[in-house]
Motif scaffolding. Structure first.
Motif, PDB file in Angstrom:
ATOM      1  N   GLY A  61     -13.289  -6.637  58.824  1.00 17.07           N
ATOM      2  CA  GLY A  61     -14.528  -7.259  59.297  1.00 17.07           C
ATOM      3  C   GLY A  61     -14.302  -8.635  59.900  1.00 17.07           C
ATOM      4  O   GLY A  61     -14.974  -9.022  60.865  1.00 17.07           O
ATOM      5  N   THR A  62     -13.366  -9.377  59.355  1.00 17.21           N
ATOM      6  CA  THR A  62     -13.041 -10.699  59.884  1.00 17.21           C
ATOM      7  C   THR A  62     -12.471 -10.583  61.291  1.00 17.21           C
ATOM      8  O   THR A  62     -12.825 -11.360  62.189  1.00 17.21           O
ATOM      9  CB  THR A  62     -12.031 -11.415  58.962  1.00 17.21           C
ATOM     10  OG1 THR A  62     -12.627 -11.565  57.675  1.00 17.21           O
ATOM     11  CG2 THR A  62     -11.620 -12.763  59.503  1.00 17.21           C
ATOM     12  N   ILE A  63     -11.608  -9.616  61.494  1.00 14.38           N
ATOM     13  CA  ILE A  63     -10.998  -9.398  62.814  1.00 14.38           C
ATOM     14  C   ILE A  63     -12.069  -9.000  63.819  1.00 14.38           C
ATOM     15  O   ILE A  63     -12.137  -9.540  64.936  1.00 14.38           O
ATOM     16  CB  ILE A  63      -9.902  -8.318  62.733  1.00 14.38           C
ATOM     17  CG1 ILE A  63      -8.815  -8.742  61.736  1.00 14.38           C
ATOM     18  CG2 ILE A  63      -9.300  -8.051  64.113  1.00 14.38           C
ATOM     19  CD1 ILE A  63      -7.909  -7.606  61.303  1.00 14.38           C
ATOM     20  N   LYS A  64     -12.928  -8.060  63.441  1.00 16.13           N
ATOM     21  CA  LYS A  64     -13.987  -7.599  64.342  1.00 16.13           C
ATOM     22  C   LYS A  64     -14.967  -8.724  64.663  1.00 16.13           C
ATOM     23  O   LYS A  64     -15.385  -8.883  65.809  1.00 16.13           O
ATOM     24  CB  LYS A  64     -14.731  -6.419  63.725  1.00 16.13           C
ATOM     25  CG  LYS A  64     -13.901  -5.161  63.675  1.00 16.13           C
ATOM     26  CD  LYS A  64     -14.685  -4.016  63.065  1.00 16.13           C
ATOM     27  CE  LYS A  64     -13.847  -2.759  63.071  1.00 16.13           C
ATOM     28  NZ  LYS A  64     -14.637  -1.557  63.003  1.00 16.13           N
ATOM     29  N   ARG A  65     -15.321  -9.516  63.660  1.00 18.49           N
ATOM     30  CA  ARG A  65     -16.244 -10.640  63.862  1.00 18.49           C
ATOM     31  C   ARG A  65     -15.624 -11.667  64.810  1.00 18.49           C
ATOM     32  O   ARG A  65     -16.291 -12.200  65.690  1.00 18.49           O
ATOM     33  CB  ARG A  65     -16.602 -11.289  62.531  1.00 18.49           C
ATOM     34  CG  ARG A  65     -17.738 -12.281  62.609  1.00 18.49           C
ATOM     35  CD  ARG A  65     -18.170 -12.811  61.233  1.00 18.49           C
ATOM     36  NE  ARG A  65     -18.376 -11.747  60.250  1.00 18.49           N
ATOM     37  CZ  ARG A  65     -17.529 -11.430  59.252  1.00 18.49           C
ATOM     38  NH1 ARG A  65     -16.430 -12.105  59.087  1.00 18.49           N
ATOM     39  NH2 ARG A  65     -17.804 -10.454  58.422  1.00 18.49           N
ATOM     40  N   VAL A  88      -7.094  -3.243  54.880  1.00 20.73           N
ATOM     41  CA  VAL A  88      -8.031  -2.119  54.883  1.00 20.73           C
ATOM     42  C   VAL A  88      -8.438  -1.825  53.446  1.00 20.73           C
ATOM     43  O   VAL A  88      -7.588  -1.596  52.585  1.00 20.73           O
ATOM     44  CB  VAL A  88      -7.395  -0.874  55.533  1.00 20.73           C
ATOM     45  CG1 VAL A  88      -8.378   0.297  55.534  1.00 20.73           C
ATOM     46  CG2 VAL A  88      -6.925  -1.187  56.945  1.00 20.73           C
ATOM     47  N   ARG A  89      -9.734  -1.855  53.182  1.00 19.28           N
ATOM     48  CA  ARG A  89     -10.247  -1.582  51.835  1.00 19.28           C
ATOM     49  C   ARG A  89     -10.932  -0.220  51.728  1.00 19.28           C
ATOM     50  O   ARG A  89     -11.155   0.269  50.633  1.00 19.28           O
ATOM     51  CB  ARG A  89     -11.233  -2.684  51.421  1.00 19.28           C
ATOM     52  CG  ARG A  89     -10.574  -3.991  51.176  1.00 19.28           C
ATOM     53  CD  ARG A  89      -9.734  -3.890  49.938  1.00 19.28           C
ATOM     54  NE  ARG A  89      -9.075  -5.144  49.645  1.00 19.28           N
ATOM     55  CZ  ARG A  89      -8.131  -5.243  48.751  1.00 19.28           C
ATOM     56  NH1 ARG A  89      -7.735  -4.194  48.089  1.00 19.28           N
ATOM     57  NH2 ARG A  89      -7.564  -6.401  48.525  1.00 19.28           N
ATOM     58  N   ARG A  90     -11.293   0.361  52.863  1.00 22.47           N
ATOM     59  CA  ARG A  90     -11.922   1.682  52.859  1.00 22.47           C
ATOM     60  C   ARG A  90     -11.084   2.606  53.718  1.00 22.47           C
ATOM     61  O   ARG A  90     -10.702   2.252  54.830  1.00 22.47           O
ATOM     62  CB  ARG A  90     -13.334   1.611  53.445  1.00 22.47           C
ATOM     63  CG  ARG A  90     -14.290   0.861  52.587  1.00 22.47           C
ATOM     64  CD  ARG A  90     -15.623   0.844  53.252  1.00 22.47           C
ATOM     65  NE  ARG A  90     -16.649   0.841  52.212  1.00 22.47           N
ATOM     66  CZ  ARG A  90     -17.884   1.175  52.405  1.00 22.47           C
ATOM     67  NH1 ARG A  90     -18.287   1.538  53.601  1.00 22.47           N
ATOM     68  NH2 ARG A  90     -18.744   1.136  51.414  1.00 22.47           N
ATOM     69  N   HIS A  91     -10.814   3.773  53.197  1.00 12.12           N
ATOM     70  CA  HIS A  91      -9.986   4.732  53.915  1.00 12.12           C
ATOM     71  C   HIS A  91     -10.776   6.015  54.130  1.00 12.12           C
ATOM     72  O   HIS A  91     -11.675   6.349  53.359  1.00 12.12           O
ATOM     73  CB  HIS A  91      -8.715   5.022  53.121  1.00 12.12           C
ATOM     74  CG  HIS A  91      -7.881   3.803  52.891  1.00 12.12           C
ATOM     75  ND1 HIS A  91      -7.044   3.286  53.843  1.00 12.12           N
ATOM     76  CD2 HIS A  91      -7.785   2.968  51.826  1.00 12.12           C
ATOM     77  CE1 HIS A  91      -6.453   2.204  53.376  1.00 12.12           C
ATOM     78  NE2 HIS A  91      -6.893   1.988  52.149  1.00 12.12           N
ATOM     79  N   ALA A  92     -10.403   6.731  55.187  1.00 15.47           N
ATOM     80  CA  ALA A  92     -11.091   7.974  55.521  1.00 15.47           C
ATOM     81  C   ALA A  92     -10.885   9.043  54.452  1.00 15.47           C
ATOM     82  O   ALA A  92     -11.677   9.967  54.346  1.00 15.47           O
ATOM     83  CB  ALA A  92     -10.607   8.490  56.878  1.00 15.47           C
ATOM     84  N   GLY A  93      -9.843   8.921  53.676  1.00 15.70           N
ATOM     85  CA  GLY A  93      -9.577   9.906  52.641  1.00 15.70           C
ATOM     86  C   GLY A  93      -8.367   9.505  51.823  1.00 15.70           C
ATOM     87  O   GLY A  93      -7.750   8.457  52.044  1.00 15.70           O
ATOM     88  N   THR A  94      -8.012  10.354  50.891  1.00 15.08           N
ATOM     89  CA  THR A  94      -6.901  10.080  49.991  1.00 15.08           C
ATOM     90  C   THR A  94      -5.586   9.960  50.750  1.00 15.08           C
ATOM     91  O   THR A  94      -4.788   9.058  50.483  1.00 15.08           O
ATOM     92  CB  THR A  94      -6.801  11.178  48.916  1.00 15.08           C
ATOM     93  OG1 THR A  94      -8.051  11.248  48.224  1.00 15.08           O
ATOM     94  CG2 THR A  94      -5.694  10.894  47.931  1.00 15.08           C
ATOM     95  N   VAL A 144      -0.963   6.714  52.798  1.00 13.46           N
ATOM     96  CA  VAL A 144      -0.145   6.269  53.928  1.00 13.46           C
ATOM     97  C   VAL A 144      -0.241   4.755  54.083  1.00 13.46           C
ATOM     98  O   VAL A 144       0.775   4.069  54.254  1.00 13.46           O
ATOM     99  CB  VAL A 144      -0.540   7.009  55.228  1.00 13.46           C
ATOM    100  CG1 VAL A 144       0.127   6.384  56.444  1.00 13.46           C
ATOM    101  CG2 VAL A 144      -0.177   8.486  55.124  1.00 13.46           C
ATOM    102  N   TYR A 145      -1.457   4.204  54.011  1.00 15.72           N
ATOM    103  CA  TYR A 145      -1.631   2.755  54.106  1.00 15.72           C
ATOM    104  C   TYR A 145      -0.838   2.052  53.001  1.00 15.72           C
ATOM    105  O   TYR A 145      -0.139   1.060  53.251  1.00 15.72           O
ATOM    106  CB  TYR A 145      -3.109   2.381  54.017  1.00 15.72           C
ATOM    107  CG  TYR A 145      -3.355   0.885  54.058  1.00 15.72           C
ATOM    108  CD1 TYR A 145      -3.375   0.202  55.273  1.00 15.72           C
ATOM    109  CD2 TYR A 145      -3.547   0.157  52.890  1.00 15.72           C
ATOM    110  CE1 TYR A 145      -3.589  -1.170  55.310  1.00 15.72           C
ATOM    111  CE2 TYR A 145      -3.758  -1.209  52.924  1.00 15.72           C
ATOM    112  CZ  TYR A 145      -3.778  -1.867  54.136  1.00 15.72           C
ATOM    113  OH  TYR A 145      -3.980  -3.231  54.172  1.00 15.72           O
TER     114      TYR A 145
END
Length: 144
Positions: A92-96, A56-62, A67-68
């Motif tokens: 994105g790879t997983i979703k693709r 995960v490279r983008r998170h909903a917040g700090t 946590v990640y």
């Protein structure tokens, strides 16, 4: 958190596990529970040869990023301590792989995994199954 694994006989099992923090626990307890859970999964299944996880490279917040990072540190340290290989795969790879679109929504991934004969309880389990199927395909059966 969703998880999926391929057992020694080739069957795939999956589910979800919660490591939520509660107000009565110290800040590191979720990571201790996660580490204990990893050990139980390894023992129950005769070991783990490879762990593949969502990068995960983008998170909903700090808080989500913290946590990640805590889970990632716990996972990689656990793997290093036991000589278990690990690999990150971008979301994105997983979703693709699952849907044909790298920006597919949660419902599309659930539907795609359902079309492959699985019945995930939620998007977390669907993502885990998709990740496992990706790893099996891309490692020519080298996942345990």
């Amino acid at each position: 958190m969703g998880w999926a694994l391929r057992a020694g006989d080739g069957t795939i099992v999956s589910g979800t596990e919660a490591f939520r923090q509660d107000r009565w626990s110290g800040g590191g307890m979720r990571y201790l529970r996660f580490r204990r859970w990893l050990g139980e999964i390894a023992t129950t299944n005769g070991g783990i040869g490879l762990i593949v996880y969502e990068e995960v490279r983008r998170h909903a917040g700090t808080d989500a990023a913290h946590v990640y990072g805590g889970f990632l540190a716990t996972l990689t340290a656990w793997c290093e301590d036991r000589n278990v290989a690990y690999e990150a795969v971008p979301v994105g790879t997983i979703k693709r792989f699952a849907t044909g679109k790298g920006n597919a929504g949660k419902e599309a991934v659930i539907a795609a995994i359902g079309a492959r004969g699985f019945n995930p309880a939620d998007d977390n389990e669907a993502d885990a199954i998709a990740l496992l199927l990706w790893a099996i395909q891309h490692r020519a059966g080298g996942v345990s």
